[in-house]
Design a protein around this motif. Structure first.
Motif, PDB file in Angstrom:
ATOM      1  N   ALA A 153      -9.370 -10.103   4.775  1.00  0.00           N
ATOM      2  CA  ALA A 153      -8.892  -9.158   3.762  1.00  0.00           C
ATOM      3  C   ALA A 153      -7.848  -8.209   4.353  1.00  0.00           C
ATOM      4  CB  ALA A 153     -10.068  -8.375   3.177  1.00  0.00           C
ATOM      5  N   ILE A 154      -8.057  -7.773   5.589  1.00  0.00           N
ATOM      6  CA  ILE A 154      -7.057  -6.928   6.259  1.00  0.00           C
ATOM      7  C   ILE A 154      -5.771  -7.726   6.467  1.00  0.00           C
ATOM      8  CG2 ILE A 154      -6.525  -5.736   8.427  1.00  0.00           C
ATOM      9  CD1 ILE A 154      -9.575  -5.009   8.503  1.00  0.00           C
ATOM     10  N   SER A 155      -5.923  -8.990   6.823  1.00  0.00           N
ATOM     11  CA  SER A 155      -4.763  -9.870   6.957  1.00  0.00           C
ATOM     12  C   SER A 155      -4.006  -9.974   5.635  1.00  0.00           C
ATOM     13  CB  SER A 155      -5.227 -11.251   7.432  1.00  0.00           C
ATOM     14  OG  SER A 155      -4.172 -12.176   7.440  1.00  0.00           O
ATOM     15  N   LEU A 156      -4.748 -10.043   4.538  1.00  0.00           N
ATOM     16  CA  LEU A 156      -4.101 -10.108   3.215  1.00  0.00           C
ATOM     17  C   LEU A 156      -3.325  -8.829   2.927  1.00  0.00           C
ATOM     18  CD1 LEU A 156      -6.849 -11.767   0.975  1.00  0.00           C
ATOM     19  CD2 LEU A 156      -4.713 -12.788   1.791  1.00  0.00           C
ATOM     20  N   VAL A 157      -3.875  -7.686   3.321  1.00  0.00           N
ATOM     21  CA  VAL A 157      -3.153  -6.416   3.128  1.00  0.00           C
ATOM     22  C   VAL A 157      -1.818  -6.473   3.863  1.00  0.00           C
ATOM     23  CG1 VAL A 157      -3.171  -3.955   3.702  1.00  0.00           C
ATOM     24  CG2 VAL A 157      -5.185  -4.998   2.655  1.00  0.00           C
ATOM     25  N   PHE A 158      -1.842  -6.966   5.108  1.00  0.00           N
ATOM     26  CA  PHE A 158      -0.597  -7.086   5.867  1.00  0.00           C
ATOM     27  C   PHE A 158       0.377  -8.046   5.182  1.00  0.00           C
ATOM     28  CE2 PHE A 158      -3.165  -6.081   9.913  1.00  0.00           C
ATOM     29  CZ  PHE A 158      -2.878  -4.723   9.801  1.00  0.00           C
ATOM     30  N   LYS A 159      -0.130  -9.158   4.674  1.00  0.00           N
ATOM     31  CA  LYS A 159       0.736 -10.148   4.012  1.00  0.00           C
ATOM     32  C   LYS A 159       1.353  -9.576   2.738  1.00  0.00           C
ATOM     33  CE  LYS A 159      -1.747 -14.265   5.596  1.00  0.00           C
ATOM     34  NZ  LYS A 159      -2.579 -15.410   5.178  1.00  0.00           N
ATOM     35  N   HIS A 160       0.533  -8.883   1.935  1.00  0.00           N
ATOM     36  CA  HIS A 160       1.052  -8.332   0.678  1.00  0.00           C
ATOM     37  C   HIS A 160       2.027  -7.183   0.935  1.00  0.00           C
ATOM     38  CE1 HIS A 160      -1.649 -11.015  -1.231  1.00  0.00           C
ATOM     39  NE2 HIS A 160      -2.732 -10.314  -1.006  1.00  0.00           N
ATOM     40  N   ALA A 161       1.752  -6.370   1.939  1.00  0.00           N
ATOM     41  CA  ALA A 161       2.685  -5.298   2.297  1.00  0.00           C
ATOM     42  C   ALA A 161       4.008  -5.892   2.777  1.00  0.00           C
ATOM     43  CB  ALA A 161       2.078  -4.396   3.367  1.00  0.00           C
ATOM     44  N   ALA A 162       3.944  -6.993   3.526  1.00  0.00           N
ATOM     45  CA  ALA A 162       5.172  -7.666   3.974  1.00  0.00           C
ATOM     46  C   ALA A 162       5.948  -8.210   2.780  1.00  0.00           C
ATOM     47  CB  ALA A 162       4.836  -8.786   4.948  1.00  0.00           C
TER      48      ALA A 162
END
Length: 170
Positions: A153-162
């Motif tokens: 989920a933290i990885s998804l936050v990074f992906k969506h912010a990117a």
């Protein structure tokens, strides 16, 4: 910093894939266990009392282990009434907000899972059945998989912010 985040995303995705493919293999184990149970019960008339319960534990493991893989591959269920009409940036905003909510949910669930695992270890908790197995392994797996889902989920936050910045993390 971007290199560190990209490395984190790659590592988390790789672990999620590995655990997800391992979970997929559990289907064969469950099928074999249930066939063994059917054979011993119906052919040689010597039922084993642990087979169905072992299959239930395995199904729980399958469910837990597939969570991060499902998040990584965006394979979860979504109401598509508005989402599909949004732009990529609009979807990224929705995904970012829901990912933050998911992180909150996973943290609360992880706290409960750790508490439940501690209790199981302190009391040597067992299922009340003829087989009487310990629940410590499945609760430990639950905690591990919750940590992995939290990482994903933290990885998804990074992906969506990117995505919102016009970049792509893979």
């Amino acid at each position: 910093m971007r290199g560190l985040i990209a490395g984190y995303v790659r590592l988390t995705d790789r672990i999620s894939d590995y655990v997800g493919y391992l979970a997929a293999g559990l289907i064969f184990f469950m099928g074999a266990t249930l066939m063994f149970d059917a054979f011993t019960r119906n052919v040689i008339n010597m039922p084993v009392h642990w087979a169905v319960e072992l299959t239930q534990f395995t199904l729980a493991a399958y469910y837990f282990m597939g969570g991060a893989f499902t998040l990584k591959n965006d394979s979860h269920v979504r109401m598509d009434l508005i989402y599909s009409a949004l732009s990529d940036r609009g979807r990224a905003w929705i995904n970012l907000v829901t990912s933050v909510c998911l992180i909150f949910y996973l943290v609360v669930t992880l706290i409960g899972g750790i508490s439940s695992l501690d209790y199981a270890i302190e009391t040597n908790e067992r299922r009340f059945s003829i087989w009487n197995p310990s629940v410590i392994p499945i609760k430990a797996l639950l905690v591990f998989c919750l940590v992995l889902m939290l990482m994903q989920a933290i990885s998804l936050v990074f992906k969506h912010a990117a995505t919102l910045r016009g970049e792509k993390l893979s």
